[in-house]
Design an enzyme around this catalytic site. Sequence first.
Site, short mmCIF file in Angstrom:
data_model
loop_
_atom_site.label_atom_id
_atom_site.label_comp_id
_atom_site.label_asym_id
_atom_site.label_seq_id
_atom_site.Cartn_x
_atom_site.Cartn_y
_atom_site.Cartn_z
N CYS A 114 14.34 5.77 -6.00
CA CYS A 114 13.87 6.01 -4.23
C CYS A 114 15.02 5.96 -2.99
CB CYS A 114 13.12 5.33 -4.42
SG CYS A 114 11.81 4.44 -5.65
N HIS A 253 10.80 4.67 2.92
CA HIS A 253 10.40 5.39 2.19
C HIS A 253 9.00 4.70 1.46
CE1 HIS A 253 10.19 6.20 -2.53
NE2 HIS A 253 10.23 4.31 -3.04
N ASN A 283 3.72 6.99 -4.29
CA ASN A 283 4.95 7.06 -4.49
C ASN A 283 6.41 8.30 -4.85
OD1 ASN A 283 8.03 6.17 -4.61
ND2 ASN A 283 7.92 4.42 -5.34
N1 ACO Z 1 -5.93 -2.84 -10.64
C1 ACO Z 1 -6.78 -3.73 -10.28
N2 ACO Z 1 -6.13 -5.23 -10.49
C2 ACO Z 1 -3.57 -4.66 -11.21
C3 ACO Z 1 -3.97 -3.47 -10.72
C4 ACO Z 1 -4.08 -2.11 -10.68
N3 ACO Z 1 -4.59 -0.68 -10.60
N4 ACO Z 1 -2.35 -3.64 -11.08
C5 ACO Z 1 -2.70 -5.30 -11.80
N5 ACO Z 1 -3.82 -5.36 -11.21
C6 ACO Z 1 -3.47 -6.87 -11.67
C7 ACO Z 1 -2.90 -7.36 -12.01
O1 ACO Z 1 -3.13 -8.25 -13.65
C8 ACO Z 1 -2.93 -9.19 -12.06
O2 ACO Z 1 -3.79 -9.75 -12.56
P1 ACO Z 1 -3.90 -11.40 -12.67
O3 ACO Z 1 -3.76 -12.58 -12.27
O4 ACO Z 1 -5.67 -11.98 -13.37
O5 ACO Z 1 -3.04 -11.77 -13.46
C9 ACO Z 1 -3.03 -9.33 -10.27
O6 ACO Z 1 -3.68 -7.93 -10.06
C10 ACO Z 1 -1.73 -9.36 -9.45
O7 ACO Z 1 -1.15 -8.12 -9.56
P2 ACO Z 1 1.04 -8.23 -8.95
O8 ACO Z 1 1.37 -7.58 -9.27
O9 ACO Z 1 0.89 -9.56 -8.68
O10 ACO Z 1 0.16 -7.38 -8.11
P3 ACO Z 1 0.72 -7.11 -6.65
O11 ACO Z 1 0.05 -7.95 -5.07
O12 ACO Z 1 2.19 -7.95 -6.52
O13 ACO Z 1 1.37 -5.90 -6.71
C11 ACO Z 1 2.38 -3.76 -7.15
C12 ACO Z 1 1.48 -4.67 -7.39
C13 ACO Z 1 1.34 -2.99 -5.89
C14 ACO Z 1 2.87 -2.41 -8.50
C15 ACO Z 1 3.51 -3.95 -5.62
O14 ACO Z 1 4.28 -5.70 -6.72
C16 ACO Z 1 4.35 -3.87 -5.70
O15 ACO Z 1 4.36 -2.65 -4.50
N6 ACO Z 1 5.52 -3.51 -5.87
C17 ACO Z 1 6.98 -2.80 -5.55
C18 ACO Z 1 6.72 -1.66 -5.71
C19 ACO Z 1 8.60 -0.96 -5.33
O16 ACO Z 1 8.66 -0.81 -4.24
N7 ACO Z 1 8.94 -0.07 -6.16
C20 ACO Z 1 10.41 -0.15 -5.90
C21 ACO Z 1 9.98 1.54 -5.87
S1 ACO Z 1 9.93 2.80 -6.99
C22 ACO Z 1 11.22 3.43 -7.90
O17 ACO Z 1 12.50 3.41 -7.89
C23 ACO Z 1 11.21 5.08 -8.50
#
Ligand code: ACO
Length: 340
Positions: A114, A253, A283
Site C-alpha cells: 500500500c 492511503h 483499499n
Molecule cells: N463481518 C462481521 N464480523 C466480522 C467480520 C466481517 N466482515 N470480520 C471479522 N469479524 C468479526 C471477527 O471474527 C471478530 O469476532 P469475535 O470477536 O467473535 O472473534 C470481530 O468481528 C472483531 O474482529 P477484529 O479483527 O478485532 O475487528 P477490527 O475492529 O480489528 O476490524 C479490520 C477488522 C477492519 C480488518 C481492521 O483490523 C483493519 O482495518 N486493519 C488494518 C487494515 C490495514 O490497514 N491494512 C494495511 C494496508 S493493506 C496492504 O498493505 C495490502
Amino acid sequence: MRKASLISIASYLPERILTNADLENLVETSDEWIVKRTGIKERRIAQDEATSDIATKAARLAIERSGLRSDEIDALICATITPDHFCMPSTACKIAANLGLNTGITAFDISAACTGFIYLLELANSLVTSGAKKNVLIVGAEKLSSIVDYTDRSTCILFGDGAGAGVVSLSDENEIIDVHTASDGRFGDLLITPGQGSACVADENMLKNRQNFIKMNGNEVFKIAVSTLTKDVVEILEKNKISSDEIDFFIPHQANFRIIDAVKQRLKLPDEKCVLTVQKYGNTSSASIPMALNDAYENGRIKNGSLLLLDAFGGGFTWGSALLRFGGVDFDKISNAIKS
Ligand code: ACO
C-alpha cells in the site's frame, strides 16, 4: 538545484461495483459491520481486465493531462502487488507496450504494497532531480480481487481494484518538497500472501490451503498502522517547518476510515481538508493514493499549486509520507501576470 513535480494525475475505475450487500451473500457479514469498522460501502472489481489493462487506461490519461507527447516519457515505474505475471514480463513493460512508448525506455515494477505510490514518488523525484531522466510515468495499479479469498470475511470486505497514474517532470513552479519511505520486515507475517513464491511453491497443497490469498492479522496491523503513520506525518511536517494549518489537502492511503480519522485528528485537520474515497473504492493498495488524488483533482478541489500531504502504510511492513505542491506550470498565474 533542479526541482521535480507531480505534473499530472489520472485514474481508472473498473466498471463492476461490488457492494456490501453483495458480500452479505458470500460471507457472514453485514453492511452495518463493514461500514462501522472500515467506512467502506462498495469497491470496484476488474472482470476481464488484467492489472496492465486498467493501468494503461489511467496512464494514457495521465500523459494526456501532462501536456507531454508520449515519446517524451523516458521511464515508467509501476507499483503493484498483483502483477499480470508472477515473474516476467513486468507489468511496467506491458503498460509501456500498450501505450506505444519509445522502445528502449527504462521500465520496471516495484513491490511496496500500500505504500507503493509514496515509493514511486521518491524514485521518480530522484531520477528527475539527478538528471538521469526527464519525464517519469508512475503507475499504482492493482487487481486485488485476484488475491482476495472471498470465503474469508476478515479480508474480503476490505479490498478493491483500480489504477492511478501521474507524470513527474522538471518544474520551476511546483515541486515534490520531501518524501520519506521506510520499512520493517520483522512484521512481514502479519500481512502476507504466503503462497506461489519460492518460499511456498505453487502446488496442489498450496492451493488446497488457500495460501495464494491475502492473510492479515487486521487487529495488529491496525494498531501499528495508526501509531506509525501518526508519528511519520508529524515528523515530515516538522522536518520541513510546515504546520498542518498550511496543508491544503491530506490524502492518506485509503485502508480504513478509522485509521485515517486517527491521523487526521492528531494533525487537527478539518474534514474538508481530508480526501476520503475509501467508502467508494475500498483499499486498492498502491492505487489508492493516486485514485484519491485524482478524485479530488476531478472534483476541482486540488488545483495547480495545492500543498498536499500524503501518507501510507502497508504490507512489508512499509510506510511513508510525502509533501508536495501539485502540478506543473501554473497557467493561471502566468496569464494573470501577463494581464497585469
Ligand atoms: N463481518 C462481521 N464480523 C466480522 C467480520 C466481517 N466482515 N470480520 C471479522 N469479524 C468479526 C471477527 O471474527 C471478530 O469476532 P469475535 O470477536 O467473535 O472473534 C470481530 O468481528 C472483531 O474482529 P477484529 O479483527 O478485532 O475487528 P477490527 O475492529 O480489528 O476490524 C479490520 C477488522 C477492519 C480488518 C481492521 O483490523 C483493519 O482495518 N486493519 C488494518 C487494515 C490495514 O490497514 N491494512 C494495511 C494496508 S493493506 C496492504 O498493505 C495490502
